[in-house]
Design an enzyme around this catalytic site. Structure first.
Site, mmCIF file in Angstrom:
data_model
loop_
_atom_site.group_PDB
_atom_site.id
_atom_site.type_symbol
_atom_site.label_atom_id
_atom_site.label_comp_id
_atom_site.label_asym_id
_atom_site.label_seq_id
_atom_site.Cartn_x
_atom_site.Cartn_y
_atom_site.Cartn_z
ATOM 1 N N THR A 91 9.197 -25.621 64.047
ATOM 2 C CA THR A 91 8.433 -25.663 62.793
ATOM 3 C C THR A 91 7.408 -24.535 62.745
ATOM 4 O O THR A 91 6.921 -24.205 61.656
ATOM 5 C CB THR A 91 7.662 -27.001 62.673
ATOM 6 O OG1 THR A 91 6.961 -27.197 63.906
ATOM 7 C CG2 THR A 91 8.586 -28.168 62.434
ATOM 8 N N ASP A 92 7.070 -23.953 63.910
ATOM 9 C CA ASP A 92 5.919 -23.018 63.906
ATOM 10 C C ASP A 92 6.203 -21.735 63.136
ATOM 11 O O ASP A 92 5.342 -21.232 62.415
ATOM 12 C CB ASP A 92 5.390 -22.730 65.330
ATOM 13 C CG ASP A 92 6.384 -22.117 66.290
ATOM 14 O OD1 ASP A 92 7.590 -22.034 65.955
ATOM 15 O OD2 ASP A 92 5.963 -21.715 67.395
ATOM 16 N N SER B 240 4.105 -9.815 92.136
ATOM 17 C CA SER B 240 4.320 -11.214 91.791
ATOM 18 C C SER B 240 4.968 -11.921 92.978
ATOM 19 O O SER B 240 5.840 -11.352 93.635
ATOM 20 C CB SER B 240 5.250 -11.304 90.582
ATOM 21 O OG SER B 240 5.802 -12.600 90.512
ATOM 22 N N SER C 213 6.804 -22.421 78.730
ATOM 23 C CA SER C 213 5.985 -21.278 78.310
ATOM 24 C C SER C 213 5.440 -20.438 79.454
ATOM 25 O O SER C 213 4.289 -19.980 79.410
ATOM 26 C CB SER C 213 4.827 -21.741 77.415
ATOM 27 O OG SER C 213 5.347 -22.207 76.217
ATOM 28 N N SER D 266 6.340 -17.463 80.045
ATOM 29 C CA SER D 266 6.103 -16.090 79.579
ATOM 30 C C SER D 266 4.824 -16.008 78.746
ATOM 31 O O SER D 266 4.047 -15.062 78.886
ATOM 32 C CB SER D 266 7.307 -15.543 78.815
ATOM 33 O OG SER D 266 7.560 -16.300 77.664
ATOM 34 N N ASP E 150 3.126 -21.524 71.387
ATOM 35 C CA ASP E 150 2.909 -21.486 72.833
ATOM 36 C C ASP E 150 1.610 -20.756 73.169
ATOM 37 O O ASP E 150 0.765 -21.248 73.915
ATOM 38 C CB ASP E 150 4.083 -20.772 73.532
ATOM 39 C CG ASP E 150 5.426 -21.382 73.152
ATOM 40 O OD1 ASP E 150 5.436 -22.488 72.599
ATOM 41 O OD2 ASP E 150 6.460 -20.738 73.415
HETATM 42 C C1 GLA Z 1 9.749 -21.582 71.695
HETATM 43 C C2 GLA Z 1 8.923 -20.592 70.870
HETATM 44 C C3 GLA Z 1 7.906 -21.324 70.001
HETATM 45 C C4 GLA Z 1 8.551 -22.450 69.202
HETATM 46 C C5 GLA Z 1 9.437 -23.320 70.093
HETATM 47 C C6 GLA Z 1 10.197 -24.342 69.293
HETATM 48 O O1 GLA Z 1 8.935 -22.212 72.630
HETATM 49 O O2 GLA Z 1 8.245 -19.696 71.709
HETATM 50 O O3 GLA Z 1 7.251 -20.420 69.166
HETATM 51 O O4 GLA Z 1 9.285 -21.930 68.118
HETATM 52 O O5 GLA Z 1 10.357 -22.546 70.833
HETATM 53 O O6 GLA Z 1 9.312 -25.251 68.727
#
Ligand code: GLA
Length: 325
Positions: A16-17, A48, A100, A102, A142
């Site tokens: 949805t973002d 790393s 997330s 990255s 994220d």
């Molecule tokens: C990934 C993207 C986000 C979002 C999600 C799904 O995490 O980085 O921006 O679109 O997928 O909600």
């Protein structure tokens, strides 16, 4: 010095973002940490624990690099870094698992490079770096979650205005994450979904403002299904917030279940292994609800549970935002 950035898990509101919709993530107590020293030399040099090669970026950065160094080069380019750093990166966020890793790397690197803007500017700069590094047109969820989270709280984000509401999780609940499969959004159908939403918006206007009746105006069944997911998912996020406020945890769990079905059937971003894991969790005593989380095509599933429930997976706590320490 140290720059620390958490990972995130999304409780509800996926895909949805990038149409300015609603999301409900929380930062988790798994972190990417950069131990670094600033230098006046125009060079970034990072090792790393998880990668064989160092990332070496000459400043001003061209924005291009190989392997994981492309994230560092992209970040340095987006913030136009002049001063270099030397340091070492380690992470407890499983890489490429949809939590997330990255975005945490981008935000931590920006802080290490001395970024001084607001949390929202930090997130937007990190998002541009993600686009530059991967070419995938991801949304803001994220990076904004990682840049602005509050300990003990999940957050409602309106991805159109970037307004944030921090929401305390009921103390009698636990959030459990199960890892399903590594994945990358590069080469996945993520970009195609973004385009399909753009097609739907050309027909019925902004999806975040559209109502379910307008779906009748979309003839193509695939585009209609994608739009239906986004419109109903935005509604579910609102109802999820209401359910949490009323301490209706079974209601919140039902919404997570519906969200998963919508992502699997209408949006087609789940996998059979994720569907099985979610179905099993939903039958587990003490689980209010479970769903895939994040972009999909692999990654993780998340469950909202009673505090005493015996559920396989990692128990995660809501962590604070990225910061320097
Ligand atoms: C990934 C993207 C986000 C979002 C999600 C799904 O995490 O980085 O921006 O679109 O997928 O909600």
């Amino acid at each position: 010095m140290r720059a620390v950035a958490p990972g995130r898990v999304n409780l509800i509101g996926d895909h949805t973002d990038y149409t300015g919709g609603l999301v409900f993530p929380m930062a988790i107590d798994r972190f990417t940490t950069i131990e670094f020293e600033r230098s006046h030399e125009p060079l970034i040099r990072l090792r790393s624990h998880d990668e064989p090669n160092e990332a070496i970026v000459q400043l001003p950065s061209s924005g291009e690099g190989r392997g994981w160094a492309r994230y560092i080069a992209a970040v340095a380019r987006e913030c136009d870094s002049k001063n270099g750093i030397t340091g070492e990166i380690s992470t407890t966020i499983p890489i490429g698992s949809g939590l997330s890793s990255s975005a945490a790397l981008e935000v931590a690197t920006l802080l290490a490079l001395g970024f001084t803007g607001s949390a929202s500017e930090l997130a937007q700069t990190a998002r541009r770096a993600e686009h530059r590094a991967t070419g995938v047109p991801t949304g803001i969820m994220d990076q904004l979650c990682i840049a602005s989270a509050r300990e003990g709280h999940a957050m409602l984000i309106d991805c159109a205005s970037l307004a944030i509401e921090h929401v305390a999780l009921p103390p009698e609940t636990r959030v459990i994450v199960q890892f399903i499969a590594n994945r990358t959004l590069e080469g996945s159908q993520y970009s195609q979904r973004v385009q399909q939403c753009a097609v739907a918006e050309n027909l019925i206007g902004a999806l975040r403002l559209a109502n379910p009746e307008s779906l009748e105006k979309i003839n193509d069944p695939t585009i209609r299904a994608r739009a239906r997911h986004v419109i109903t998912e935005n509604q579910r996020v609102r109802e999820f917030l209401r359910a949490l406020r009323q301490n209706d945890l079974h209601g919140a769990g039902r919404l997570m279940k519906q969200s998963h079905e919508s992502l699997a059937v209408d949006y087609e971003v789940s996998t059979s292994v994720m569907n099985e894991a979610v179905a099993k969790l939903q039958k587990t005593p003490g689980v209010f609800g479970a769903r895939m989380t994040g972009g999909g095509f692999g990654g993780c599933v998340v469950a909202l549970c009673e505090s005493g429930a015996k559920v396989d997976g990692w128990r995660v706590s809501a962590a604070r935002a990225a910061h320097l320490a």
